[in-house]
Enzyme design. Structure first.
Site, mmCIF file in Angstrom:
data_model
loop_
_atom_site.group_PDB
_atom_site.id
_atom_site.type_symbol
_atom_site.label_atom_id
_atom_site.label_comp_id
_atom_site.label_asym_id
_atom_site.label_seq_id
_atom_site.Cartn_x
_atom_site.Cartn_y
_atom_site.Cartn_z
ATOM 1 N N HIS A 161 38.255 -29.854 81.058
ATOM 2 C CA HIS A 161 36.879 -30.289 81.329
ATOM 3 C C HIS A 161 36.591 -30.533 82.802
ATOM 4 O O HIS A 161 35.457 -30.783 83.176
ATOM 5 C CB HIS A 161 36.539 -31.547 80.530
ATOM 6 C CG HIS A 161 37.201 -32.772 81.059
ATOM 7 N ND1 HIS A 161 38.497 -33.077 80.764
ATOM 8 C CD2 HIS A 161 36.756 -33.750 81.888
ATOM 9 C CE1 HIS A 161 38.830 -34.204 81.380
ATOM 10 N NE2 HIS A 161 37.790 -34.632 82.074
HETATM 11 C C1 UD1 Z 1 33.744 -37.809 82.299
HETATM 12 C C2 UD1 Z 1 34.519 -38.458 83.456
HETATM 13 C C3 UD1 Z 1 35.950 -37.925 83.480
HETATM 14 C C4 UD1 Z 1 36.611 -38.080 82.135
HETATM 15 C C5 UD1 Z 1 35.753 -37.369 81.087
HETATM 16 C C6 UD1 Z 1 36.357 -37.460 79.705
HETATM 17 C C7 UD1 Z 1 33.200 -39.009 85.454
HETATM 18 C C8 UD1 Z 1 32.886 -38.606 86.832
HETATM 19 N N1 UD1 Z 1 33.925 -38.140 84.741
HETATM 20 O O1 UD1 Z 1 33.623 -36.425 82.606
HETATM 21 O O2 UD1 Z 1 36.681 -38.656 84.438
HETATM 22 O O3 UD1 Z 1 37.891 -37.505 82.178
HETATM 23 O O4 UD1 Z 1 34.463 -37.980 81.091
HETATM 24 O O5 UD1 Z 1 35.578 -36.855 78.767
HETATM 25 O O6 UD1 Z 1 32.793 -40.057 85.016
HETATM 26 N N2 UD1 Z 1 28.128 -34.540 77.224
HETATM 27 C C9 UD1 Z 1 27.719 -34.430 75.921
HETATM 28 N N3 UD1 Z 1 27.928 -35.479 75.092
HETATM 29 C C10 UD1 Z 1 28.525 -36.618 75.509
HETATM 30 C C11 UD1 Z 1 28.917 -36.732 76.838
HETATM 31 C C12 UD1 Z 1 28.738 -35.682 77.680
HETATM 32 O O7 UD1 Z 1 27.205 -33.416 75.502
HETATM 33 O O8 UD1 Z 1 28.689 -37.530 74.683
HETATM 34 C C13 UD1 Z 1 27.939 -33.394 78.117
HETATM 35 C C14 UD1 Z 1 26.669 -33.480 78.891
HETATM 36 O O9 UD1 Z 1 26.166 -32.193 78.989
HETATM 37 C C15 UD1 Z 1 27.116 -33.944 80.251
HETATM 38 C C16 UD1 Z 1 28.502 -33.303 80.363
HETATM 39 O O10 UD1 Z 1 29.003 -33.315 79.027
HETATM 40 O O11 UD1 Z 1 26.251 -33.551 81.245
HETATM 41 C C17 UD1 Z 1 29.425 -34.054 81.263
HETATM 42 O O12 UD1 Z 1 29.510 -35.422 80.886
HETATM 43 P P1 UD1 Z 1 29.830 -36.573 81.975
HETATM 44 O O13 UD1 Z 1 30.012 -37.874 81.352
HETATM 45 O O14 UD1 Z 1 28.869 -36.473 83.096
HETATM 46 O O15 UD1 Z 1 31.200 -36.127 82.602
HETATM 47 P P2 UD1 Z 1 32.487 -35.552 81.898
HETATM 48 O O16 UD1 Z 1 32.668 -34.173 82.362
HETATM 49 O O17 UD1 Z 1 32.497 -35.834 80.426
#
Ligand code: UD1
Length: 399
Positions: free
Chosen positions: A215
């Site tokens: 990811h």
């Molecule tokens: C975040 C953390 C990372 C951790 C990871 C575990 C930061 C900078 N990064 O990254 O350290 O290892 O979580 O998962 O905080 N999304 C969904 N549903 C959700 C959550 C996210 O669809 O419940 C999608 C959204 O499109 C979002 C993307 O995933 O924009 C990224 O989510 P985000 O929380 O911004 O960062 P992660 O890549 O998950």
């Protein structure tokens, strides 16, 4: 002592669970100073599979407050969490805010609390990858720079903090709370039927398989890099079926780059599946022949499970998993991944390792320290220059 515990994203939930539980056990015993925990979910992760299912599997109580910050760019997400958290802090006036890990919510809540002169404790402090292109590295450094109490998972992390000028009195080597959760739930996870569901188990036993998680922006946000990794996975899958619980961020990129078909095509032995619950994922990993990942926490879990782990990154903030555990850094080039795969196939002896204090009791140690802080007539408006000297500091605790 009134404590706000913050959890925002998937890797936070298994770290918060044992701390909440240890507070409950602590409060039940004799004349120990009472702690009143308030659980705040920032809403950074919000899908059932990324959040609620962990609360269910780990028996975490419903959050007292949900900030519902949701997704967004880094500034937007950080800003939304801070804006939503500030009124909570003003209303509750906690003595301490406890944050875990390195996600955007960790940094945002630390900043909001410190600006209101509320003490901050950081669990999993001092990890450093040295890679400032990682958002998590920025989150770690900012959080550690302003935290009052820093709880570390190993001595390397403590050494980083000392080098950065953190006073030793504030550093507490307590062990690894993520491993607390693994130790507690490992037996229960054996009841998971995930292997049957995935067709990896039949009447005669298990099929060998590999598990992949990806990811990190550095691996999944660029189509060429992701394509290269996927070529390596396809090649590996010719010899070992690959199970790929896919993070929503990665799923979105796959669709965007048109790579999803690559896997869904006939004959592909790389199986894309939805993110798994904690217990299913633990069970799947514990019986895997190989794990390929770019996650931090999974490197640690693989170390305790003794499963060879290839980390698709050039660096790790968890070097102890390489020096003592089953982890190997291979980066994201196809040849290097395939060389790592050959290495993993050659591993015949058990790789299980247990770094110091990764013993299932880290949360207990954290709560012990919090109790000592509380007994010393903890003052919420803590100034960096007047940190009370707590008996059992880094030196004492690490002895
Ligand atoms: C975040 C953390 C990372 C951790 C990871 C575990 C930061 C900078 N990064 O990254 O350290 O290892 O979580 O998962 O905080 N999304 C969904 N549903 C959700 C959550 C996210 O669809 O419940 C999608 C959204 O499109 C979002 C993307 O995933 O924009 C990224 O989510 P985000 O929380 O911004 O960062 P992660 O890549 O998950």
């Amino acid at each position: 002592m009134k404590i706000i515990l913050v959890a925002g994203a998937r890797p936070n939930f298994m770290k918060i669970a044992p701390i909440l539980e240890a507070i409950g056990v602590h409060n039940g015993k004799g004349r120990r100073p009472r702690m009143d925990p308030i659980l705040v979910h920032t809403g950074q992760h919000y899908d059932h599979a990324m959040s609620q299912s962990f609360f269910e599997d780990l028996g975490i109580p419903r959050p007292d407050i949900n900030l519902e910050a949701g997704s967004g760019g880094h500034a937007e997400q950080t800003g939304k969490v801070m804006m939503a958290f500030e009124p909570v802090l003003e209303g509750e006036r906690p003595d301490l805010v406890l944050v875990v890990g390195d996600v955007n919510s960790t940094m945002a809540c630390s900043l909001a609390a410190k600006k209101l002169n509320i003490a901050v404790a950081h669990v999993e402090a001092g990890l450093r990858s040295g890679d400032m292109t990682m958002p998590e590295e920025i989150n770690r450094k900012v959080t550690d720079a302003i935290a009052d109490y820093l709880f570390t998972t190993d001595r390397i992390a403590g050494a980083h903090l000392l080098k950065e000028g953190v006073q030793s009195e504030r550093i507490f080597f307590v062990g690894n709370v993520m491993i607390d959760t693994l130790v507690k739930h490992r037996e229960r996870a054996k009841q998971s039927t995930v292997l049957e569901t995935l067709g990896l188990k039949n009447g005669r036993g298990f099929h060998p398989y590999a598990v992949v998680t990806l990811h990190r922006p550095s691996n999944v946000d660029d189509s060429e890099t992701l394509g290269r990794i996927f070529e390596a996975l396809q090649e590996i899958s010719l010899r070992l079926p690959v199970i790929f619980p896919c993070h929503p961020r990665t799923r979105a990129r796959l669709d965007q780059f048109g790579l999803g078909e690559f896997f869904d095509g006939e004959g592909s032995r790389v199986r894309l599946i939805s993110p798994l619950s904690y217990l299913d994922f633990l069970h799947l990993n514990s019986l895997a022949n190989l794990i390929l990942t770019d996650s931090g926490g999974i490197q640690e879990e693989a170390t305790i499970l003794g499963v060879p782990c290839l980390t698709l990154r050039e660096n790790t903030e968890r070097p102890i998993t390489v020096s003592q555990g089953s982890n190997r850094l291979v980066g994201n080039k196809k040849e290097a991944i395939l060389n790592g795969f050959e290495w993993a196939l050659r591993q015949t002896k058990s790789l299980t390792a247990r770094p110091d204090k990764w013993d299932g009791r880290a949360a207990e140690r954290i709560v012990e320290v919090l109790a000592r802080i509380s007994r010393r007539k903890f003052h919420p408006f803590i100034a960096n220059t007047s940190i009370p000297t707590v008996p059992g500091n880094a030196m004492v605790l690490s002895s």
